[in-house]
Design a protein around this motif. Structure first.
Motif, PDB file in Angstrom:
ATOM      1  N   VAL A 165       0.835  -1.203   0.000  1.00  0.00           N
ATOM      2  CA  VAL A 165       0.000   0.000   0.000  1.00  0.00           C
ATOM      3  C   VAL A 165       0.870   1.254   0.000  1.00  0.00           C
ATOM      4  O   VAL A 165       0.587   2.224  -0.715  1.00  0.00           O
ATOM      5  CB  VAL A 165      -0.940  -0.002   1.233  1.00  0.00           C
ATOM      6  CG1 VAL A 165      -1.569   1.374   1.436  1.00  0.00           C
ATOM      7  CG2 VAL A 165      -2.030  -1.050   1.051  1.00  0.00           C
ATOM      8  N   SER A 166       1.954   1.249   0.791  1.00  0.00           N
ATOM      9  CA  SER A 166       2.847   2.411   0.854  1.00  0.00           C
ATOM     10  C   SER A 166       3.511   2.674  -0.490  1.00  0.00           C
ATOM     11  O   SER A 166       3.669   3.827  -0.900  1.00  0.00           O
ATOM     12  CB  SER A 166       3.914   2.198   1.937  1.00  0.00           C
ATOM     13  OG  SER A 166       3.322   2.054   3.212  1.00  0.00           O
ATOM     14  N   LYS A 167       3.917   1.611  -1.180  1.00  0.00           N
ATOM     15  CA  LYS A 167       4.567   1.772  -2.478  1.00  0.00           C
ATOM     16  C   LYS A 167       3.614   2.332  -3.531  1.00  0.00           C
ATOM     17  O   LYS A 167       4.054   2.969  -4.498  1.00  0.00           O
ATOM     18  CB  LYS A 167       5.137   0.428  -2.953  1.00  0.00           C
ATOM     19  CG  LYS A 167       6.420   0.017  -2.230  1.00  0.00           C
ATOM     20  CD  LYS A 167       6.974  -1.287  -2.784  1.00  0.00           C
ATOM     21  CE  LYS A 167       8.322  -1.618  -2.147  1.00  0.00           C
ATOM     22  NZ  LYS A 167       8.878  -2.910  -2.661  1.00  0.00           N
ATOM     23  N   ILE A 168       2.319   2.109  -3.339  1.00  0.00           N
ATOM     24  CA  ILE A 168       1.330   2.653  -4.276  1.00  0.00           C
ATOM     25  C   ILE A 168       0.928   4.071  -3.875  1.00  0.00           C
ATOM     26  O   ILE A 168       0.935   5.003  -4.681  1.00  0.00           O
ATOM     27  CB  ILE A 168       0.077   1.747  -4.331  1.00  0.00           C
ATOM     28  CG1 ILE A 168       0.438   0.365  -4.916  1.00  0.00           C
ATOM     29  CG2 ILE A 168      -1.026   2.404  -5.154  1.00  0.00           C
ATOM     30  CD1 ILE A 168      -0.676  -0.643  -4.824  1.00  0.00           C
ATOM     31  N   PHE A 169       0.580   4.237  -2.595  1.00  0.00           N
ATOM     32  CA  PHE A 169       0.042   5.511  -2.124  1.00  0.00           C
ATOM     33  C   PHE A 169       1.062   6.636  -2.120  1.00  0.00           C
ATOM     34  O   PHE A 169       0.748   7.770  -2.481  1.00  0.00           O
ATOM     35  CB  PHE A 169      -0.528   5.354  -0.703  1.00  0.00           C
ATOM     36  CG  PHE A 169      -1.896   4.749  -0.657  1.00  0.00           C
ATOM     37  CD1 PHE A 169      -2.488   4.209  -1.788  1.00  0.00           C
ATOM     38  CD2 PHE A 169      -2.610   4.701   0.532  1.00  0.00           C
ATOM     39  CE1 PHE A 169      -3.752   3.636  -1.751  1.00  0.00           C
ATOM     40  CE2 PHE A 169      -3.874   4.136   0.595  1.00  0.00           C
ATOM     41  CZ  PHE A 169      -4.446   3.607  -0.546  1.00  0.00           C
ATOM     42  N   MET A 170       2.296   6.357  -1.689  1.00  0.00           N
ATOM     43  CA  MET A 170       3.266   7.436  -1.522  1.00  0.00           C
ATOM     44  C   MET A 170       3.608   8.150  -2.830  1.00  0.00           C
ATOM     45  O   MET A 170       3.611   9.388  -2.878  1.00  0.00           O
ATOM     46  CB  MET A 170       4.524   6.908  -0.837  1.00  0.00           C
ATOM     47  CG  MET A 170       4.326   6.553   0.627  1.00  0.00           C
ATOM     48  SD  MET A 170       3.639   7.917   1.583  1.00  0.00           S
ATOM     49  CE  MET A 170       4.959   9.115   1.412  1.00  0.00           C
ATOM     50  N   PRO A 171       3.905   7.440  -3.911  1.00  0.00           N
ATOM     51  CA  PRO A 171       4.156   8.155  -5.177  1.00  0.00           C
ATOM     52  C   PRO A 171       2.945   8.942  -5.663  1.00  0.00           C
ATOM     53  O   PRO A 171       3.085  10.071  -6.162  1.00  0.00           O
ATOM     54  CB  PRO A 171       4.515   7.022  -6.162  1.00  0.00           C
ATOM     55  CG  PRO A 171       5.014   5.907  -5.294  1.00  0.00           C
ATOM     56  CD  PRO A 171       4.170   5.990  -4.059  1.00  0.00           C
ATOM     57  N   ILE A 172       1.743   8.352  -5.515  1.00  0.00           N
ATOM     58  CA  ILE A 172       0.527   9.053  -5.932  1.00  0.00           C
ATOM     59  C   ILE A 172       0.338  10.316  -5.100  1.00  0.00           C
ATOM     60  O   ILE A 172       0.025  11.391  -5.620  1.00  0.00           O
ATOM     61  CB  ILE A 172      -0.709   8.140  -5.796  1.00  0.00           C
ATOM     62  CG1 ILE A 172      -0.611   6.960  -6.771  1.00  0.00           C
ATOM     63  CG2 ILE A 172      -1.995   8.924  -6.050  1.00  0.00           C
ATOM     64  CD1 ILE A 172      -1.725   5.947  -6.629  1.00  0.00           C
TER      65      ILE A 172
END
Length: 450
Positions: A165-172
């Motif tokens: 989830v962090s790898k998806i949410f943080m860049p977005i």
């Protein structure tokens, strides 16, 4: 009991830890504090504190977690069983923050849903926010949805849940923040807000500016909540700990600056440069900004994007709070992750209900003039967190000695800021923490203005 999970590598740890640090504290709290306490001067002091004080405390907590491979209570107990109470304080902080944080997360979800449904004008009207949070049912429904979303991620574990989830949410989150910031800066009059926010003026310097920046750093970097100890316990021995903490500092500070660039120029632009419009506290996000968005072109899209990124930030922080508590239950009671997560989810929902009702039918229940949600915030952020951090400094300096933590860091890095760590943890941090504690208590009792 199942073996302890690990992040897949340094990137996973940094993004998860940064996700914890980057929450409502950065997106909502930082801009209005920066505006209240001198703009550029507040920002300058904040950055200096993050790179010194924040670095030292985060190194201590993450190295403690990695060294022991345990959650907060167990981590302190392994090094000295007499001081497991420090880990208990950190765990209680996370356990108490999660419910009321989830209430605010529910408000964010409500506003996001409002922009999806095209209620842009309605949400900008006077009384909309106050009327909504005073309702007895709907805010609780959104809070439940928010907590359940966090629980679903936690049940999936460290690699497939938190890290993914962090790898998806943080860049977005980063991309959306930059988009909104660019829009705000280019608004007519927006550059005046940029100057106020970025250019330090010594006429705005005061002791309260330092105390406010220190308190914000504490809040936004997830210190003294058991989170960094827990995440540190999932960190591989061979991965560079010092460099990872440096990257977390950069993420946290960067998003805080971008948040200021999103909000302060926009409010300047639509208030005619009136700085008092920035001091609305919680109303800045839920009252002032919807009015700003309603006057923008593509108001529905801008509002939707803004509250979407705020939701991502709130979720990553709430997930870290829940994980800190779940890990304690797994370690201390030997529960499996699913059982611990379900119980923590139920507790967070039940404990969050009073904080929600405290804005409506239970609003008459106050202590020292504080509503239920504010009482929980005062207890955790102004009392328990400073006490826990102070005891951690004493623990590192006198009980275990800094060299134990230095050796842990040096397993995977050169530790270039070793001397800074020792000086801050021994001398500077304890004094600063006591200053936060005393100032918060005096201001709450009305003896001073903060």
């Amino acid at each position: 009991m199942e073996s302890r999970s690990k992040f897949t590598g340094k990137v996973g740890f940094v993004l998860a830890a940064a996700g914890s640090a980057i929450g409502l504290g950065n997106i909502w709290r930082f801009p209005y504090l920066a505006a209240k306490y001198g703009g550029g001067m507040f920002l300058l002091i904040y950055i200096l504190l993050v790179m010194s004080f924040g670095f030292a405390i985060m190194i201590a907590e993450t190295s403690l977690g990695r060294k022991t491979g345990l959650s907060p209570i167990g981590a302190y107990r392994v090094l000295n069983k007499k001081y497991s109470c420090i880990g208990a304080i950190a765990s209680i902080v996370a356990f108490l923050i999660l419910p009321y944080y989830s209430v605010i997360g529910g408000w964010v979800m409500k506003y996001l849903a409002g922009y999806v449904q095209g209620e842009t004008i309605a949400m900008a009207t006077d009384g909309y926010f106050g009327g909504y949070i005073a309702q007895p049912v709907e805010p609780i429904v959104w809070q439940v949805i928010f907590v359940v979303l966090c629980g679903v991620v936690i049940i999936r574990g460290v690699k497939d849940g938190i890290e993914k989830v962090s790898k998806i949410f943080m860049p977005i989150l980063l991309i959306l923040s930059i988009v909104v910031a660019i829009y705000s800066v280019t608004l007519p009059g927006g550059m005046e807000g940029v100057k106020y926010f970025l250019l330090p003026s010594f006429e705005h310097f005061s002791g309260m500016t330092v105390v406010a920046a220190l308190g914000q750093m504490f809040y936004s970097m997830s210190l003294a909540m058991g989170i960094m100890i827990t995440y540190g316990s999932y960190f591989h021995k061979e991965d560079d700990l010092e460099k990872s903490v440096k990257h977390i500092e950069l993420f946290d500070t960067g998003i805080a600056i971008i948040a200021g660039m999103m909000i302060i120029p926009a409010v300047f632009a639509f208030s005619g440069g009136d700085e008092t419009a920035l001091s609305a506290g919680p109303g800045l996000m839920f009252i002032t900004l919807p009015k700003v968005f309603a006057n923008m072109g593509m108001s529905r899209v801008i509002g939707l994007i803004f509250f979407l990124l705020v939701l991502f930030a709130a979720l990553t922080s709430a997930i870290s709070l829940m994980e800190a508590v779940v890990s304690v239950f797994c370690d201390e009671f030997k529960w499996d992750r699913k059982k611990a997560t379900i119980i923590v989810t139920i507790c967070a929902i039940l404990l969050g209900i009073p904080s929600s009702l405290g804005n409506g039918i239970w609003s008459g229940f106050t202590i020292l003039g504080l509503g239920i949600l504010d009482q929980m915030d005062f207890l955790t952020n102004s009392i328990l967190m400073p006490v826990g951090a102070f005891l951690t400094c004493i623990f590192v300096r006198y009980i275990i000695k800094p060299q134990v933590f230095i050796d842990e860091v040096k397993q995977s890095s050169e530790f270039k800021r070793e001397k800074l760590f020792v000086v801050v943890i021994k001398y500077i941090a304890p004094v600063c923490i006591v200053a936060i504690l005393v100032t918060s208590i005096l201001s709450t009792f009305g003896f001073m203005s903060i």
